[in-house]
Motif scaffolding. Structure first.
Motif, PDB file in Angstrom:
ATOM      1  N   SER A  56      36.367  37.379  19.593  1.00 50.20           N
ATOM      2  CA  SER A  56      37.776  36.836  20.277  1.00 50.20           C
ATOM      3  C   SER A  56      37.386  36.629  21.975  1.00 50.20           C
ATOM      4  N   GLU A  57      37.594  35.411  22.286  1.00 53.61           N
ATOM      5  CA  GLU A  57      37.118  35.103  23.575  1.00 53.61           C
ATOM      6  C   GLU A  57      38.334  34.692  24.419  1.00 53.61           C
ATOM      7  N   ALA A  58      38.543  35.109  25.732  1.00 52.54           N
ATOM      8  CA  ALA A  58      39.609  34.804  26.610  1.00 52.54           C
ATOM      9  C   ALA A  58      38.923  34.699  27.979  1.00 52.54           C
ATOM     10  N   ASP A  59      37.648  34.344  28.038  1.00 54.33           N
ATOM     11  CA  ASP A  59      37.180  34.360  29.513  1.00 54.33           C
ATOM     12  C   ASP A  59      37.793  33.577  30.345  1.00 54.33           C
ATOM     13  N   GLU A  60      38.236  32.315  29.922  1.00 57.06           N
ATOM     14  CA  GLU A  60      39.055  31.432  30.565  1.00 57.06           C
ATOM     15  C   GLU A  60      40.569  31.637  30.227  1.00 57.06           C
ATOM     16  N   VAL A  61      41.368  31.955  31.040  1.00 57.12           N
ATOM     17  CA  VAL A  61      42.786  31.909  30.606  1.00 57.12           C
ATOM     18  C   VAL A  61      43.404  30.592  30.110  1.00 57.12           C
ATOM     19  N   PHE A  62      42.807  29.537  30.486  1.00 51.82           N
ATOM     20  CA  PHE A  62      43.565  28.286  30.004  1.00 51.82           C
ATOM     21  C   PHE A  62      43.282  27.997  28.546  1.00 51.82           C
ATOM     22  N   GLN A 235      34.465  27.325  48.700  1.00 49.49           N
ATOM     23  CA  GLN A 235      33.198  27.521  47.796  1.00 49.49           C
ATOM     24  C   GLN A 235      32.479  28.983  48.287  1.00 49.49           C
ATOM     25  N   VAL A 236      32.249  29.862  47.656  1.00 49.85           N
ATOM     26  CA  VAL A 236      31.659  31.002  48.018  1.00 49.85           C
ATOM     27  C   VAL A 236      30.459  31.403  47.145  1.00 49.85           C
ATOM     28  N   LYS A 237      29.357  31.601  47.840  1.00 53.31           N
ATOM     29  CA  LYS A 237      28.151  32.126  47.056  1.00 53.31           C
ATOM     30  C   LYS A 237      27.659  33.627  47.780  1.00 53.31           C
ATOM     31  N   THR A 238      27.331  34.382  47.154  1.00 53.81           N
ATOM     32  CA  THR A 238      26.852  35.733  47.386  1.00 53.81           C
ATOM     33  C   THR A 238      25.720  36.466  46.563  1.00 53.81           C
ATOM     34  N   ASP A 239      24.817  37.158  47.074  1.00 47.35           N
ATOM     35  CA  ASP A 239      23.867  37.911  46.352  1.00 47.35           C
ATOM     36  C   ASP A 239      24.297  38.851  45.584  1.00 47.35           C
ATOM     37  N   HIS A 240      25.689  39.478  45.574  1.00 45.28           N
ATOM     38  CA  HIS A 240      26.106  40.499  44.810  1.00 45.28           C
ATOM     39  C   HIS A 240      26.856  39.962  43.569  1.00 45.28           C
ATOM     40  N   HIS A 241      26.178  40.209  42.529  1.00 47.97           N
ATOM     41  CA  HIS A 241      26.651  39.582  41.040  1.00 47.97           C
ATOM     42  C   HIS A 241      28.127  39.924  40.834  1.00 47.97           C
ATOM     43  N   THR A 242      28.442  41.441  40.962  1.00 46.99           N
ATOM     44  CA  THR A 242      29.616  41.724  40.720  1.00 46.99           C
ATOM     45  C   THR A 242      30.921  41.070  41.528  1.00 46.99           C
ATOM     46  N   LEU A 243      30.325  41.090  42.692  1.00 48.60           N
ATOM     47  CA  LEU A 243      31.387  40.475  43.939  1.00 48.60           C
ATOM     48  C   LEU A 243      31.563  39.053  43.534  1.00 48.60           C
ATOM     49  N   GLN A 244      30.596  38.080  43.275  1.00 47.84           N
ATOM     50  CA  GLN A 244      30.430  36.831  42.772  1.00 47.84           C
ATOM     51  C   GLN A 244      31.569  36.693  41.724  1.00 47.84           C
ATOM     52  N   ARG A 245      31.165  37.560  40.603  1.00 45.76           N
ATOM     53  CA  ARG A 245      32.082  37.318  39.493  1.00 45.76           C
ATOM     54  C   ARG A 245      33.625  37.643  39.741  1.00 45.76           C
ATOM     55  N   LEU A 246      33.789  38.763  40.753  1.00 51.42           N
ATOM     56  CA  LEU A 246      35.389  38.695  41.049  1.00 51.42           C
ATOM     57  C   LEU A 246      35.763  37.595  41.700  1.00 51.42           C
ATOM     58  N   ILE A 247      35.108  36.999  42.762  1.00 53.46           N
ATOM     59  CA  ILE A 247      35.782  35.776  43.328  1.00 53.46           C
ATOM     60  C   ILE A 247      35.869  34.610  42.546  1.00 53.46           C
ATOM     61  N   ALA A 587      35.143  46.966  39.151  1.00 53.30           N
ATOM     62  CA  ALA A 587      35.422  45.947  38.480  1.00 53.30           C
ATOM     63  C   ALA A 587      34.695  45.972  37.078  1.00 53.30           C
ATOM     64  N   HIS A 588      33.542  46.580  36.803  1.00 50.00           N
ATOM     65  CA  HIS A 588      32.965  46.798  35.489  1.00 50.00           C
ATOM     66  C   HIS A 588      33.740  47.561  34.469  1.00 50.00           C
ATOM     67  N   SER A 589      34.649  48.267  34.970  1.00 56.06           N
ATOM     68  CA  SER A 589      35.540  48.954  33.997  1.00 56.06           C
ATOM     69  C   SER A 589      36.547  47.878  33.358  1.00 56.06           C
ATOM     70  N   PHE A 590      36.599  46.786  33.656  1.00 60.97           N
ATOM     71  CA  PHE A 590      37.653  45.806  33.188  1.00 60.97           C
ATOM     72  C   PHE A 590      37.098  44.728  32.535  1.00 60.97           C
ATOM     73  N   GLU A 591      37.961  44.380  31.542  1.00 58.18           N
ATOM     74  CA  GLU A 591      37.262  43.004  30.857  1.00 58.18           C
ATOM     75  C   GLU A 591      37.085  41.904  31.690  1.00 58.18           C
ATOM     76  N   TYR A 592      35.908  41.216  31.733  1.00 54.30           N
ATOM     77  CA  TYR A 592      35.851  40.003  32.366  1.00 54.30           C
ATOM     78  C   TYR A 592      35.982  40.289  33.759  1.00 54.30           C
ATOM     79  N   ASP A 593      35.399  41.356  34.209  1.00 48.82           N
ATOM     80  CA  ASP A 593      35.458  41.804  35.725  1.00 48.82           C
ATOM     81  C   ASP A 593      36.920  41.298  36.472  1.00 48.82           C
TER      82      ASP A 593
END
Length: 696
Positions: A56-62, A235-247, A587-593
């Motif tokens: 069951s995937e809801a990575d995108e809410v649309f 547009q934002v690009k960062t070297d931090h994977h988790t921060l990038q996913r959050l943004i 962020a890693h504690s929650f689904e899809y960051d």
């Protein structure tokens, strides 16, 4: 209940992880628009049995998708369907007021296989307040279920004289339907062959039926709208994977939460239960979006202005010039059984409206919008000085008048949130610390706009009022023994001295002097207030502290974001970076960051502890990592003086961030900030704004 939710504009679908709407489930899943449930049951069966959920995937809410298979089915000792022989894929999305679902059945049995699929539906047309168990009332009546060629239609005649219907269509001419809302499909497939069933669910209100499209065309159009959103957003690009996913998650979630009621797109508060305009929530989310897409602020401001208070109405806590708290469109609201048409019981939405407008002007230089809304500005300022300041002591305070209204009317609006250090609950009228900061910031900022327009007297008056408020605030709210500011003043003007996050919002206003701004910043990242995963709403050791409490010890991302931006603006970059790192680590504690509305305030020990009924996605939680970007850059534009302040500080673990397509005034910025030997290097790659960059 682990749920799946999709939304587009004013329609959303809430289901379980299998994509079903279980009948009579206490959580209230369904298909909703205008605060009414247009589908209250939806389940899929194969040969009369529940499929087994595989994914069951809801990575995108649309868009949401589920993969299932059949259980082993025998009848009278004969194998009817061997286990895992049929794959079922459900995919659903919403476009232009219509919910689409495709069910693709694929046969993995070695032989040609016959089986049945059935879909079972109902629509109770329940008002959302009834679904959630908050209200009862006089209601309308269910009409008959109508059958047409390729369509089932559920009907309801509302007590508000509104006829509501749900039309369900399908693409298989051989399917059978009945008046109980059941659909039956007989399929027979060769090995690895598949067949797709297309269903549509369309709410109809007083005969107004949205036009459906071919599902592939509808999905392409929906996806195209998201691509357009990406092209018009920073547009934002960062070297931090988790921060990038959050943004990235924040930008995507903010898009799905946008709704247009006729005055432009604005963010609704959150899903599943707050998919409507909320004064405070929508305004703060629009502030968070300013560095990414300022048009959201324009739509939000126009939406709020269109429903600004006109008269004194205690039933709705309405007063002239006041900005609304929440509006509802269901049967109970339409018949006057609840006061949400709209309801105005919020103390902070009015100054936040002025704050958003002034910050929008700083970012865009759009004086035309200010001119358009100037009468709304004047009425909001008048409300602050009259109805807002009930007793003329310069402080804006609240007091509930509506019998079905909200008692505590700041952002911490639960009944136990304003509590003294001895455990007594404060009595109204109550003046909250952060609200005075909002008022101060609003008056100073609007004064600057008036000065720019040559309205000297108006500017001087507001500056004088702000200066008086600053002096009064220091005298009334500062606590020498605690070295911190009180949460609030109660009905007797006594300090509510509990140590909370509320004074942190005042950092953004510039109302504190340098020493006290540092004292507040230091307190907020101390062990008392900082969990390791973010700043708590209330400090450990306070009488009301409870790490599981909704407002008295939990961590709210949006609360942190307002504090962090204030720390950045006041020059306390280390404290801001520490708070940001905590939330990034959570962020890693929650689904899809995806940062939720709130989480529990326990000390960090591997994972953040989830709050059981937090909204997700929620607008001001989605906007939190977006404000991180502005705070990391220390970026504060001022179109009135054509300057851009820039003072970067990256949290630990973030070594590079590139921001492009950042709109300021009529131009764009592209910035690259890198960490190098304990300091930060800023490269202004592009600047077409014509503004002077003032780096520290």
């Amino acid at each position: 209940m682990n749920y799946r939710v999709i939304k587009e504009n004013d329609l959303f679908l809430l289901t379980d992880e299998s994509g079903n709407i279980p009948a009579d489930h206490p959580y209230g899943p369904g298909l909703y628009t205008k605060d009414t449930r247009f589908l209250s049951r939806l389940d899929l069966k194969i040969n009369g049995e529940e499929p087994i959920l595989l994914s069951s995937e809801a990575d995108e809410v649309f868009v949401a998708s589920m993969i299932m298979t059949n259980p082993h089915i025998e009848k009278d000792g004969q194998i009817e369907l061997w286990r895992e022989s049929v794959e079922l894929t459900r995919k659903r999305f919403i476009y232009n007021g219509v919910c689409y679902e495709t069910i693709t059945a694929r046969n993995f049995n070695p032989k040609r296989t016959a089986f049945n699929l059935s879909v079972h539906m109902d629509a109770d047309f329940a008002d959302m307040f009834i679904v959630r168990g908050f209200q009862n009332g006089e209601l309308g009546s269910r009409g008959k279920t109508e059958l047409y060629d390729g369509e089932i239609r559920f009907t309801y005649n509302g007590a508000d004289d509104v006829k509501r219907e749900t039309a369900v269509t399908w693409n298989d001419p051989e399917a059978e339907a009945d008046e109980n809302g059941n659909l039956f499909f007989a399929l027979e497939l060769e090995h690895e062959k598949e067949k797709t069933i297309v269903l549509t669910f369309t709410p109809i209100i007083d005969g107004d039926r949205p036009e459906g499209l071919d599902p592939e065309k509808a999905l392409r159009s929906l996806e195209a709208s998201y691509k357009e959103w990406a092209t018009e957003t920073t547009q934002v690009k960062t070297d931090h994977h988790t921060l990038q996913r959050l943004i990235d998650r924040g930008i995507g979630d903010m898009r799905v939460l946008l709704t247009d009621l006729g005055q432009g797109r604005f963010p609704v508060a959150g899903l599943p239960w707050f998919g409507v305009p909320f004064g405070r929530d929508s305004l703060i989310a629009a502030i968070q979006m300013l560095p990414f897409n300022s048009d959201v602020a324009k739509g939000t401001l126009r939406t709020m202005a269109s429903r600004q208070g006109e008269s004194k109405d205690s039933w709705r806590d309405e007063e002239p010039g006041k900005i609304m708290h929440e509006i509802r469109f269901g049967e109970l609201a339409n018949t006057g059984q609840i006061p949400f048409t709209p309801y105005y019981g919020t103390i902070d939405a009015t100054p936040l409206f002025l704050m958003l407008l002034s910050e929008y002007v700083k970012w865009t230089g759009d004086m035309d919008l200010f001119a358009e809304l100037e009468s709304n500005v004047e009425r909001a300022l008048e409300w602050i000085d009259s109805y807002g300041d009930r007793d003329g002591d310069l402080f804006v305070e609240y007091h509930q008048e509506s019998s079905k209204g909200i008692a505590n009317q700041g952002w911490k609006d639960s009944g136990d949130s304003i509590v003294h250090r001895n455990g007594d609950y404060a009595k109204t009228p109550i003046a909250l610390a952060e609200v005075q900061g909002y008022v101060y910031q609003a008056k100073v900022s609007i004064a600057a706009i008036y000065k720019n327009l040559g309205e000297t007297e108006k500017s001087k008056t507001l500056q004088s009022e702000a200066a008086r408020l600053k002096v009064a605030f220091e005298e009334a709210f500062w606590m020498d023994d605690a070295g911190y500011y009180a949460l609030a003043l109660d009905e007797k003007k006594d300090q509510v001295g509990t140590i909370t996050s509320n004074p942190g919002h005042v950092l953004l206003s510039g109302m504190f002097n340098e020493d006290r701004a540092k004292a507040v910043s230091d307190m907020l990242i101390s062990d008392k207030m900082f969990s390791g995963y973010g700043i708590r709403t209330m400090g450990i050791g306070e009488a009301g502290y409870n790490p599981m409490s909704y407002h008295n010890g939990t961590v709210w991302p949006h609360d942190n974001s307002m504090v962090i931006l204030g720390m950045s603006r006041s020059g306390h970059k280390y404290q801001a970076a520490k708070a940001m790192k905590g939330l990034i680590d959570s962020a890693h504690s929650f689904e899809y960051d995806r940062l939720p509305e709130l989480f529990c305030g326990y000390e960090s020990k591997g994972k953040a502890v989830k709050y059981p009924v937090a909204c997700s996605p929620q607008a001001w939680a989605a906007g939190t990592p977006l404000l991180f970007v502005q705070s990391m850059l220390g970026l504060f534009p001022d179109s009135l003086n054509k300057t851009i302040a820039l003072d970067p500080e990256l949290p630990e673990g973030v070594n590079e961030i590139e921001v492009s397509q950042l709109r300021v005034g009529n131009g764009y910025l592209k910035l690259l900030v890198t960490r190098s030997e304990g300091s930060f290097t800023t490269d202004v790659v592009e600047n077409t704004t014509g503004f002077t960059i003032e780096s520290k």
